[in-house]
Design a protein around this motif. Structure first.
Motif, PDB file in Angstrom:
ATOM      1  N   GLY A   8     -63.580 -49.462  30.149  1.00 27.08           N
ATOM      2  CA  GLY A   8     -63.479 -50.903  29.932  1.00 27.08           C
ATOM      3  C   GLY A   8     -64.844 -51.549  29.840  1.00 27.08           C
ATOM      4  N   ALA A   9     -65.802 -50.842  29.206  1.00 25.97           N
ATOM      5  CA  ALA A   9     -67.201 -51.276  29.215  1.00 25.97           C
ATOM      6  C   ALA A   9     -67.531 -52.301  28.137  1.00 25.97           C
ATOM      7  CB  ALA A   9     -68.113 -50.056  29.045  1.00 25.97           C
ATOM      8  N   SER A  10     -66.565 -52.677  27.317  1.00 22.14           N
ATOM      9  CA  SER A  10     -66.864 -53.546  26.181  1.00 22.14           C
ATOM     10  C   SER A  10     -66.853 -55.029  26.525  1.00 22.14           C
ATOM     11  CB  SER A  10     -65.879 -53.277  25.046  1.00 22.14           C
ATOM     12  OG  SER A  10     -64.553 -53.528  25.473  1.00 22.14           O
ATOM     13  N   SER A  11     -66.310 -55.403  27.687  1.00 20.71           N
ATOM     14  CA  SER A  11     -66.218 -56.831  28.020  1.00 20.71           C
ATOM     15  C   SER A  11     -66.066 -57.009  29.524  1.00 20.71           C
ATOM     16  CB  SER A  11     -65.017 -57.472  27.303  1.00 20.71           C
ATOM     17  OG  SER A  11     -63.802 -56.890  27.747  1.00 20.71           O
ATOM     18  N   ARG A  34     -62.981 -50.381  21.338  1.00 17.40           N
ATOM     19  CA  ARG A  34     -63.640 -51.041  20.205  1.00 17.40           C
ATOM     20  C   ARG A  34     -65.107 -50.618  20.085  1.00 17.40           C
ATOM     21  NH1 ARG A  34     -62.381 -57.272  19.422  1.00 17.40           N
ATOM     22  NH2 ARG A  34     -63.952 -56.794  17.825  1.00 17.40           N
ATOM     23  N   THR A  35     -65.386 -49.827  19.076  1.00 19.40           N
ATOM     24  CA  THR A  35     -66.738 -49.316  18.861  1.00 19.40           C
ATOM     25  C   THR A  35     -67.731 -50.449  18.625  1.00 19.40           C
ATOM     26  OG1 THR A  35     -65.806 -47.321  17.876  1.00 19.40           O
ATOM     27  CG2 THR A  35     -68.129 -47.739  17.475  1.00 19.40           C
ATOM     28  N   ASP A  36     -67.327 -51.495  17.877  1.00 18.57           N
ATOM     29  CA  ASP A  36     -68.266 -52.573  17.558  1.00 18.57           C
ATOM     30  C   ASP A  36     -68.761 -53.283  18.813  1.00 18.57           C
ATOM     31  OD1 ASP A  36     -65.635 -53.522  17.906  1.00 18.57           O
ATOM     32  OD2 ASP A  36     -65.970 -55.287  16.660  1.00 18.57           O
ATOM     33  N   LEU A  37     -67.865 -53.527  19.767  1.00 21.04           N
ATOM     34  CA  LEU A  37     -68.275 -54.193  21.002  1.00 21.04           C
ATOM     35  C   LEU A  37     -69.141 -53.277  21.863  1.00 21.04           C
ATOM     36  CD1 LEU A  37     -65.018 -56.113  22.014  1.00 21.04           C
ATOM     37  CD2 LEU A  37     -67.047 -56.998  20.852  1.00 21.04           C
ATOM     38  N   LEU A  38     -68.808 -51.998  21.890  1.00 23.18           N
ATOM     39  CA  LEU A  38     -69.629 -51.054  22.645  1.00 23.18           C
ATOM     40  C   LEU A  38     -71.030 -50.967  22.058  1.00 23.18           C
ATOM     41  CD1 LEU A  38     -67.098 -48.147  23.266  1.00 23.18           C
ATOM     42  CD2 LEU A  38     -67.792 -49.935  24.864  1.00 23.18           C
ATOM     43  N   GLU A  39     -71.127 -51.002  20.735  1.00 21.17           N
ATOM     44  CA  GLU A  39     -72.440 -50.937  20.095  1.00 21.17           C
ATOM     45  C   GLU A  39     -73.265 -52.185  20.387  1.00 21.17           C
ATOM     46  OE1 GLU A  39     -71.436 -50.042  16.056  1.00 21.17           O
ATOM     47  OE2 GLU A  39     -71.437 -47.860  16.423  1.00 21.17           O
ATOM     48  N   GLU A  40     -72.604 -53.319  20.592  1.00 21.32           N
ATOM     49  CA  GLU A  40     -73.323 -54.530  21.027  1.00 21.32           C
ATOM     50  C   GLU A  40     -73.973 -54.302  22.385  1.00 21.32           C
ATOM     51  OE1 GLU A  40     -70.936 -58.017  21.194  1.00 21.32           O
ATOM     52  OE2 GLU A  40     -70.435 -57.998  19.056  1.00 21.32           O
ATOM     53  N   VAL A  41     -73.219 -53.706  23.306  1.00 25.16           N
ATOM     54  CA  VAL A  41     -73.757 -53.439  24.641  1.00 25.16           C
ATOM     55  C   VAL A  41     -74.898 -52.435  24.559  1.00 25.16           C
ATOM     56  CG1 VAL A  41     -73.216 -52.661  26.978  1.00 25.16           C
ATOM     57  CG2 VAL A  41     -71.478 -53.874  25.653  1.00 25.16           C
ATOM     58  N   VAL A  50     -72.296 -44.485  23.550  1.00 28.90           N
ATOM     59  CA  VAL A  50     -71.043 -45.114  23.112  1.00 28.90           C
ATOM     60  C   VAL A  50     -69.941 -44.057  23.045  1.00 28.90           C
ATOM     61  CG1 VAL A  50     -69.886 -46.239  21.165  1.00 28.90           C
ATOM     62  CG2 VAL A  50     -72.193 -46.959  21.853  1.00 28.90           C
ATOM     63  N   LEU A  51     -68.833 -44.339  23.731  1.00 33.68           N
ATOM     64  CA  LEU A  51     -67.701 -43.410  23.802  1.00 33.68           C
ATOM     65  C   LEU A  51     -66.426 -44.172  23.444  1.00 33.68           C
ATOM     66  CD1 LEU A  51     -68.694 -41.912  27.276  1.00 33.68           C
ATOM     67  CD2 LEU A  51     -69.076 -40.812  25.048  1.00 33.68           C
ATOM     68  N   ALA A  52     -66.113 -44.239  22.180  1.00 31.01           N
ATOM     69  CA  ALA A  52     -64.920 -44.967  21.743  1.00 31.01           C
ATOM     70  C   ALA A  52     -63.684 -44.128  22.044  1.00 31.01           C
ATOM     71  CB  ALA A  52     -65.016 -45.282  20.266  1.00 31.01           C
ATOM     72  N   ALA A  53     -62.833 -44.627  22.922  1.00 30.51           N
ATOM     73  CA  ALA A  53     -61.632 -43.881  23.309  1.00 30.51           C
ATOM     74  C   ALA A  53     -60.642 -44.833  23.966  1.00 30.51           C
ATOM     75  CB  ALA A  53     -61.976 -42.744  24.269  1.00 30.51           C
ATOM     76  N   ASP A  54     -59.380 -44.455  23.900  1.00 30.16           N
ATOM     77  CA  ASP A  54     -58.292 -45.185  24.541  1.00 30.16           C
ATOM     78  C   ASP A  54     -57.989 -44.476  25.862  1.00 30.16           C
ATOM     79  OD1 ASP A  54     -55.834 -46.243  25.377  1.00 30.16           O
ATOM     80  OD2 ASP A  54     -55.056 -46.404  23.337  1.00 30.16           O
ATOM     81  N   VAL A  55     -58.077 -45.198  26.971  1.00 25.95           N
ATOM     82  CA  VAL A  55     -57.891 -44.559  28.282  1.00 25.95           C
ATOM     83  C   VAL A  55     -56.472 -44.039  28.490  1.00 25.95           C
ATOM     84  CG1 VAL A  55     -59.736 -45.815  29.470  1.00 25.95           C
ATOM     85  CG2 VAL A  55     -57.408 -46.782  29.427  1.00 25.95           C
ATOM     86  N   THR A  56     -55.538 -44.451  27.647  1.00 25.45           N
ATOM     87  CA  THR A  56     -54.164 -43.961  27.789  1.00 25.45           C
ATOM     88  C   THR A  56     -53.922 -42.660  27.023  1.00 25.45           C
ATOM     89  OG1 THR A  56     -53.244 -45.183  25.898  1.00 25.45           O
ATOM     90  CG2 THR A  56     -53.389 -46.358  27.994  1.00 25.45           C
TER      91      THR A  56
END
Length: 244
Positions: A8-11, A34-41, A50-56
């Motif tokens: 949940g690192a995007s927001s 959301r890769t775009d939000l992670l790339e902002e961070v 950056v690790l784009a993944a769904d925790v479910t």
């Protein structure tokens, strides 16, 4: 360089925590959908991964952890943070989809991340690490109409206790942070809705999200011989103690 993976690192709390740990010189795995939000961070922060993944998604979670270990070499801390709220309702008016989504993200997602972290920490050398679960004030006292969220957050307390016991032989510490009314977009939106529903009501008491992040940093910086088992950090004047 010490390493932490944050779900949940995007927001919200996850993002604020990631930014603090990056400023402190940690290698930080940023996991969210959301890769775009992670790339902002991650922008202009060489310690970010950056690790784009769904925790479910079990395969996606395992893949993200493997990708992070390939870069960082080891996992010192997991901040198990990803979670969702659903619209308020009494149990009979709660859509089943809201219940299932809450259980899937807030409980199954945290289980999958903790499972992956535990496996890494058990096998790495030196053995061990720390798992910090983001519970909530709702793990103790729910708001009206919050059945899915409160039930899943109560379950996280049981998960924390089991992880603490099962992790002892492997030097894996587990603690839980219960955060109340940190100023995130979600909390600010909730405050606006409450004020609109009852303009005469007192404003929602909140605290800076950076103070929640600093509390996670304190827990993470402890040696493995010490552990914050449960921490509550909240807006001082929120109606949690007593009857409000």
């Amino acid at each position: 360089m010490k390493s932490i993976l944050i779900t949940g690192a995007s927001s919200g709390i996850g993002r604020a925590t990631a930014e603090l740990f990056l400023a402190e010189g940690w290698r930080v795995g940023l996991l969210a959908r959301r890769t775009d939000l992670l790339e902002e961070v991650a922008a202009d922060r060489p310690g970010a991964v950056v690790l784009a993944a769904d925790v479910t998604d079990p395969a996606a979670v395992d893949g993200a952890f493997a990708e992070f270990i390939a870069v960082a070499g080891r996992l010192d801390v997991l901040f198990n943070n990803a979670g969702i709220f659903t619209p308020p309702a009494t149990i009979d008016e709660t859509p089943l989809d809201d219940w299932y989504r809450s259980v899937n993200v807030n409980l199954n997602g945290m289980f999958l991340a903790a499972r992956a972290a535990f496996a890494v920490m058990r096998q790495q050398r030196p053995q061990g690490g720390r798992i910090i679960n983001n519970g909530s004030i709702a793990a103790h006292v729910p708001r009206p109409g919050s059945m899915p969220y409160a039930a899943t957050k109560h379950a996280i307390t049981g998960m924390t206790k089991c992880l603490s016991l099962d992790g002892r032989p492997f030097d894996i510490a587990c603690g839980q942070i219960d955060i109340g009314n940190a100023r995130t977009p979600l909390v600010e939106d909730m405050a606006d809705k409450l004020q609109a529903a009852d303009p005469a009501a007192p404003p929602l008491e909140t605290m800076a999200v950076e103070d929640a992040a600093a509390s996670v940093l304190h827990m993470a910086n402890l040696p493995l011989a010490a552990n914050v088992q449960f921490m509550t950090v909240m807006a001082t004047k929120m109606p949690y103690i007593g009857r409000g």
